[in-house]
Write a protein that holds these residues in place. Sequence first.
Motif: not given
Lengths: 995, 417, 98
Positions: A248-249, A426-428, A583-585
């Motif tokens: 999720y970026y 992932h989005t913090k 963390r991704p992925p």
Amino acid sequence: MSPFRVPGRGRIDPDRPVAFTFDGKRVEGYAGDTVASALLAQGRHLMGRSFKYHRPRGPVTAGSEEPNALIGTRRGPGRFEPNTRATMQEIWPGLAAESQNRFPDLRFDIGAVNDAAHKVLSAGFYYKTFMWPRGFWDKVYEPVIRAAAGLGKAPSERDPDRYAARYLHTDVLVVGGGPAGLAAARVAAEAGQRVTLVDEHAEIGGTLLSEPQARIDGQAAWDWLAAERDALAGLGVRIMTRTTAIGYYHQNMVGLCERLTDHLETLPEDMPRERLWRVRAARVILAQGALEKPLVFHGNDRPGVMLAGSAQTYLNRFGVRVGDRAAVVTSHDSAYHAAFDLHDAGSAISAIVDVRTAPEADLLAEAERRGIAVLAGHSVTGTAGRLRIASVEVAATGGTGPARKIACDALLISGGWTPSLHLFSHTKGSLAWDAERQTFLPDRITEACHIAGAGRGFWGIGAALRDGAAMGAAAVAALGGEAGARDFEVAADRAGSGESRTELPRGRAAGKSRAFVDFQNDVTAKDLRLAVKEGMRSIEHVKRYTTNGMATDQGKMSNINGLNITAEALGRAAPEVGLTTFRPPYTPTTFGAFAGYHRGDHFEVTRKTPIDGWAEENGAVFEPVGQWRRARYFPQGDEDMDAAVSRECRATRASLGIFDASTLGKIEIVGPDAAEFMNRMYTNPWTKLAPGRARYGLLLGDDGFIRDDGVIGRLADDRFHVTTTTGGAARVLNMMEDYLQTEWPDLKVWLTSTTEQWAVIAVNGPNARKLIAPFVEGADLTPEALPHMSVVACRFDGLPCRLFRLSFTGELGFEINVPARHGRAVWEKLMAAGADYDITPYGTETMHVLRAEKGFIIVGQDTDGTVTPYDAGMGWAVGKNKADFVGMRALMRPDLIAAERKHLVGLLTEDGTTKLEEGAQIVLDPDQPRPMTMLGHVTSSYRSDAMGRPIALAVVMGGRDRMGEIVHIPMEGGSVSATITAPSFYDPENERLKL
Amino acid sequence: MTKFSAFSLLKNAVTGNRGWTEQWPDAEPKKEYDVVIVGAGGHGLGAAYYLAREHGITNVAVIEKGWLGGGNTGRNTTIIRSNYLYDESAKLYDHALDLWEGLSQELNYNVMFSRRGVLMLAHNVHDVQSFQRHVHSNRLNGVDNTWLSPREAKAFCPILNIDESARYPVLGAALQRRAGTARHDAVAWGYARGATARGVDIVQNCPVTAIRRGPDGAVEGVETGRGFIRAKKVAVSAAGHTSVVMESAGVRLPLESYPLQALVSEPVKPCMPCVVMSNAVHAYMSQSDKGELVIGSGTDQYTSYSQRGGLPLIEHTLAAICEIFPTVTRMRMLRKWAGIVDVTPDRSAILGKTPVPGLYVNCGWGTGGFKATPGAAHVLAWTVARDEPHPINAPFTLERFTTGRLIDEAAAAAVAH
Amino acid sequence: MLLIHCPYCGETLPELEFAYAGEAHVVRPDPSTASDEQWRDFLFIRSNAKGPHAERWRHIHGCGRFFNAVRDTVSDRFLATYPAGTPRPDLSLSEDER
């Protein structure tokens, strides 16, 4: 059918048997099976070996969070991959699967000696030893450790598959096709939103696939699911299965990896193996459900030990009983249902061990009805069985009564459920500890997203459906639409509750217990406590010291248990100890998927000139220069580069050479303030340059160092034709735009890149004028009308042309600019016409030699970003009376006017035959000890046909004051001496330009 | 401090690992110290260690806003090399390399320094010229660096693609055999253990919010989340956050902080014996002892403190890796993360005194800070202890940005660290 | 991948179309009067703000224009974009008040 397959159960297709191999032996399953379900159907649990101790392991899950059952898969040459989850790999006829990290085979693995030494190989043991003898680490210890580590083997052949990438824009992206995701998608789609629903499994349904007993709005779960799928399709929802939301970026971009072929028997032509989707969604709904937590106790890792929910999945989705005689140990209600289902499907349940003292009465009643013994307030104190669990030892937690042994061939465990919030992390987005549910739940949301269902702590199908619909409505509302809440009537729902536990009460000393927390990395509760004892207080330190949570499941199985056990050891509450970052992925994703189309010739664009095709047909050897490929030389017969370059140089100086200069950067500078702009950008003065004349221009950065150069022609008062270096074109234009737009927006000037508009053919040599004269109309080529450094707009062979007279070789030279699409035709005509003059095409290498003979610099080769115009001996190019130009002020800084700066000079080796190496360093005393005091280095060095000897350019400290001095270039085989000369060797008076 | 050895491991194995003790205590800050170091990364902890070990200054606190070693020390790809072009850089990094070689024994903590060799690929004629310049300069500076042909490079790293038709063909490579990797966490932990054993306090979870200066302008101490801590000298070694801390003392720096992303694959059996760097495409790879392929990239284009980084850069980096090592396309990325690197205009560090008496700075390491750890820490301790720079860090001043005397490794070779 | 609003095109577009161009509002001093220190500040000294950061971007694969933006460097979120040459907006005011 094997005895473990339950007829009529599951979603596999019993009419389509599928045969594959595991470790070379044939295994038969059915369409719809995974490798794990097919092996389990054969009564086989042993599928892998752990990382550190090589302990035998079986699947503990039925999904992508699997830490144990990792396999290599093969499909012919080049299509091998390690570490694939047997629980996710669908079988197809001919699939070759193999076990990993074992030698010689899975049942008997020599690496298991590590297991015997586990007391020595405690957490972080490698930080404490292997230090002596000094120097043994990388020669002796490390190679041994490395060989023992790793899981599968790395692929060793080129991958024949292709990978693709796509963009997708959607109003609502729903991640997870379980009840919450389905309900959310339905609500959003009905409200008219474009909806995309993704799920990592082969089909959507999530929990519903494992709980067919539920009835939703009066329909059986699977009937409801089928109807819902049709309804979503009818509403235009894009449903993507075998598609994992990996990351999720920023600003609601979610990366998806869609697996297209790994489950197919034959590979469709033209289909990529995987496709990376970059999805930009207005709203994202994360409905990823929850992961079941293992229980931590001595011997909890034997093959046959499995999460209860996963056993339920194997039974209901795949029709596989994971054992004939299963025991259960749990701290959560949900495991009872797995036991009941398994019992009802024909397996014996030897006992349900509930670590809680007072299980729900209705569960107890259900158990009793089936004749299943429930041992409440009991704990597991150990297990037995080498390659498969054989028995479990249980004891009352109060410490009364002896331990008893219960025989079993499977042990179902459940420590409750943890919301799957990886993408949210992932989005913090922040998490908050929910004391009631004993888990972390989403707190502060940073992106345009919603979390639905179990992710927010709503257990059970009904709650998930209702929350999914509510979040779907919330997403619609956020997009300015309207959607109401929706209710669902769910019968036979199995929402339960449970307790969170750390390591279960032990029947032995803490130091003797081997209770695994991270199965793959073999991290035990004892290891975690040791880390705490050794002073690790942050969960990050504990994780790194023990490697807990760093296996290929990325902590999905181990993080929460690790946290709880660490917190207990620290005597602090779990939320105070903190959570490691996901963390991704989300699940490991192939490099190929990220690389996508950017492989081979498509890795990066290769720019080719209009004349490139001719060069290729005529045997050119190319070199990459920036994004371009340029002809380096044109060998004839079996010439090597030296021979070809020597011939090309000779021909050019004697008669005529032709060179493709189309890669030169070209910028058209137009406007009433064009000359003023040029004055400010370049060091040189431009005001007095008459239209029709050209000048060498030098461009600095505002730090005073040379950035670029090129010949610039003035076509009219308000129009300049600027050329730049091949590699610098884009950079120079950007820099010009920057100054024009932001420093001097008052100037009326327009900049246009014309690099690709013009093909540029340079003809050089005494016969250059004779060659071109017949083609030129509208220009007088006489030296009086068109002297050196001039430009004229004319027609060339009937084409519009900008004809420069200039020389980068020291010979009479012209650069013919014609529209790019005619470049090759003009080139070929010149080649034909030039036959009379022995016309010789030459490449960049000859160009370099010819210019070096004249001492013309190449920016980037003779300069390196630390060279001023004065250093390069080009003070003449700096306008002395200008108020400003880029770099002017910086040239006055103390270090830029210091005496000991390096100057560009020529170097001639004393013996007259040795060619210096480019990059070689220059010293005064070759016999001094190292480190030596270096004065500078050789920047350009060639064999010069014209001079009959090697020549070199160099930068040397104080070089211009050292003319005639002998310096030394110490090489491996001895030192070479050379004389410092002016940086110009051939025709220093420029007589040849006067032709 | 329990001494670590094979013997102590065996002894503890027999006694149920009961003999191990705390590797470093977590201190409550005292009111006053001789020296406060801001930032408990490898550099800060190392400086504290050397202050105590070599200068007898033990009344030292290392103050850390998070957990020690949790910043760039624990987020980098652990490449260690010293084959830098300029004399100043070569001396600094070679000093570090000398210390790396004995660090495990010095600290009695295995930092797993592995001299497996670092191979830097040249992809065009310009790269060849530049790297050969490095090789020659290094040779005369006594720094190990050798030039390899493409075939020799492939022999050294068999999974390398040296196909001449590649978009970025390998025209040769510079090999530093002495170079390699180390275990990043162990460096922080080893220094922490060594420093605290000598009396240094490590204060974690204690953000420094400002540097306080007295009426005479000199440093008085640091304001922290746990109150004011008085100190005669303050050294700031806070990587990406250095600007923010120094600003409070009125010192503005030529620094910008960028995200630097890195990633690892799933672990596999050994397939790559060395480190390979390709500056032209900004991709770096080695294989950890655990078996993971460790991959680094260039920085993202925009400054950021988000420790997040974008997808396009990862796509580019992995595409580059798949070009250089065509057999890895089916390997899988296990996790990726980002650090915050502080970058100077000349890509060289700032290490030394500042205009504020008693205030020292160690920053600007960009993407190359890990490899410098012992060297930087060692000369930083010297500088703080004597209030004058060690000859090795003397050129790495703040003044060079005024005079123009840059140490421009980036301009000289377009080389990332 | 960031989404960036180009104040000239009036569109919000992906980061791939844009090139970062460093801190905004760094004034190039008059070279005839600037001291070495002022020139250093212009060339090298940057605020490197943690939080809202005024910076320049170029819509390089679009209109080609340089513009300014305020972006929060902690979250990477854009707070405002505005044409080159205009002052940094006061983000404490509402959008109508600016």
